[in-house]
Design an enzyme around this catalytic site. Structure first.
Site, PDB file in Angstrom:
ATOM      1  N   LEU A  37       0.850  -1.193   0.000  1.00 26.35           N
ATOM      2  CA  LEU A  37       0.000   0.000   0.000  1.00 26.35           C
ATOM      3  C   LEU A  37       0.885   1.242   0.000  1.00 26.35           C
ATOM      4  O   LEU A  37       1.879   1.295   0.716  1.00 26.35           O
ATOM      5  CB  LEU A  37      -0.900   0.035   1.239  1.00 26.35           C
ATOM      6  N   ASP A  38       0.517   2.248  -0.799  1.00 29.74           N
ATOM      7  CA  ASP A  38       1.257   3.510  -0.806  1.00 29.74           C
ATOM      8  C   ASP A  38       1.155   4.199   0.551  1.00 29.74           C
ATOM      9  O   ASP A  38       0.173   3.999   1.284  1.00 29.74           O
ATOM     10  CB  ASP A  38       0.698   4.437  -1.885  1.00 29.74           C
ATOM     11  N   PRO A  39       2.137   5.031   0.912  1.00 29.80           N
ATOM     12  CA  PRO A  39       2.093   5.725   2.209  1.00 29.80           C
ATOM     13  C   PRO A  39       0.809   6.513   2.438  1.00 29.80           C
ATOM     14  O   PRO A  39       0.301   6.558   3.569  1.00 29.80           O
ATOM     15  CB  PRO A  39       3.315   6.643   2.153  1.00 29.80           C
ATOM     16  N   ARG A 174      -4.440   4.480  -8.750  1.00 29.78           N
ATOM     17  CA  ARG A 174      -3.885   5.762  -9.210  1.00 29.78           C
ATOM     18  C   ARG A 174      -3.924   5.853 -10.728  1.00 29.78           C
ATOM     19  O   ARG A 174      -4.179   6.927 -11.295  1.00 29.78           O
ATOM     20  CB  ARG A 174      -2.435   5.898  -8.735  1.00 29.78           C
TER      21      ARG A 174
END
Length: 303
Positions: A37-39, A174
Site C-alpha cells: 500500500l502507498d504511504p 492511481r
C-alpha cells in the site's frame, strides 16, 4: 507466534514501516506483508508472522478499495503526494460524462502502471528511476476490474468522485484516476484511497496499531490461523499415518475414498490438515501410473 494479522494501515506509513513496527511489537524477526500500500493509502494490509511468511504467495489475490478521484488536476505520481503538473478547473463536467467514461474501466483492461511504483524494470524499481530523472516507457499490462461503483459525486470547479472498486492483482487505482482524467479530457489524480479487502481479509475485522498493542498487553491477541487465511483453497484431511509421512516430506497416494471430492484439484493448490484440523501445509495432485499422488509444496509442523 505464527499466523496472520489483518492490519489497518494508517496514513503516512509505508508497508515496510508497518512490517518494522509489527516486528517490534510482537518481538518476531520473521514478519512480512502481502500487497503493498502507498504511504498515503490506508486500510487492509495482510501481515504474516513467523513461519506463515512462507504462505504469503498462497493468499487470495483479489482486492477491493474505496477511493476519491479529483478531476482537473494532474500530478507526477498520479496522487496528491506528487508534484502538480497542471490544474484546470472543469465546472462544466457532468456526472453523466464521467459515468460514460468509467464504463471503459470495467472488465479486462490494458493499464500502464504509474511511473512512481514498485514495479521493477531492468532490475530497478520504477520509483527509483523516476526520482533519478530517467525517461521511462512502461509497457501496458492487462488487469481486471470486477466491479466499479460510484458512491458520491461532488460538483465543483475541481469535481471529486468517490468510487468503490473490486479488482484483480496488479491493478493501480492511481492509474485509473489518471486515465479517467484523460478520458474526460480534464486530467485526474487520486485524492484518497482505502483498501477495504485484501487476501480475503476485510477492513471490518482489521486492527489498528493501537488495538494490536492493547491486545498484546492484555494477552488477548491471537493471530489468524493459516487454515482460515487459506480457506479459499480446497482442503484435504490426512489420517494419522499419512499425516506423519506428509510431515516427513513424502508423497501420499491419493485414495478417493479417503478424501473429499475435489473439482479440478489436479490443476490447483490444496490445503492439507490432520484429523484434528491442524494445518500441515500446501500440496498439489500429480498424475502417476496408478492414479494420483499428493505432492508436498510446503510442509508445516501442525499449526
Amino acid at each position: 507466534m505464527q499466523g496472520f494479522l489483518n492490519l489497518n494501515k494508517p496514513v503516512g506509513f509505508t508497508s515496510h514501516d508497518c512490517v518494522a513496527k509489527v516486528r517490534k511489537l510482537v518481538r518476531l524477526k520473521r514478519v512480512g506483508h502481502a500487497g503493498t500500500l502507498d504511504p498515503a493509502a490506508t486500510g487492509v494490509l495482510p501481515i504474516a508472522l513467523g513461519k506463515a511468511t512462507r504462505l504469503l504467495q498462497y493468499l487470495q489475490q483479489d482486492k477491493a478499495y474505496r477511493g476519491t478521484i479529483r478531476l482537473g488536476v494532474r500530478t507526477t505520481t498520479d496522487d496528491l503526494e506528487g508534484e502538480i503538473i497542471s490544474t484546470q478547473p472543469v465546472p462544466g463536467l457532468t456526472l453523466e460524462q464521467v459515468k460514460a467514461a468509467l464504463k471503459n474501466f470495467e472488465g479486462k483492461i490494458q493499464q500502464v502502471p504509474p511511473n512512481y511504483s514498485a514495479i521493477q524494470v531492468e532490475g530497478k524499481r520504477l520509483y527509483d528511476k523516476a526520482r533519478a530523472g530517467e525517461i521511462i516507457e512502461v509497457p501496458a499490462r492487462e488487469v481486471e476490474v470486477y466491479k466499479l461503483e460510484i458512491l458520491e459525486w461532488r460538483d465543483r470547479d475541481f469535481p471529486e468522485l468517490d468510487i468503490a472498486i473490486a479488482c484483480g492483482p496488479g491493478t493501480y487505482i492511481r492509474a485509473i484516476a489518471r486515465d479517467l482524467g484523460s478520458a474526460c479530457a480534464t486530467g485526474g489524480t487520486l485524492a484518497a484511497l482505502t483498501r477495504t479487502e485484501s487476501s480475503g481479509f476485510q477492513i471490518a475485522d482489521s486492527l489498528t496499531f493501537e488495538e494490536l498493542e492493547e491486545q498484546l498487553k492484555q494477552g488477548t491477541f491471537h493471530p489468524i490461523l493459516a487454515s482460515a487465511a487459506l480457506g479459499h483453497l480446497p482442503a484435504v484431511t490426512l489420517q494419522a499415518t499419512d499425516a506423519k509421512a506428509w510431515c516427513q516430506g513424502q508423497r501420499i497416494p491419493f485414495r478417493p475414498l479417503s478424501f473429499p471430492a475435489l473439482t479440478d484439484a489436479e490443476e490447483g493448490k490444496l490445503r492439507l490438515n490432520d484429523e484434528e484440523g491442524r494445518f500441515l501445509g500446501i500440496g498439489c495432485l500429480l498424475a502417476s501410473e496408478t492414479g494420483y499422488l499428493l505432492v508436498p509444496l510446503m510442509v508445516f509442523e501442525p499449526l
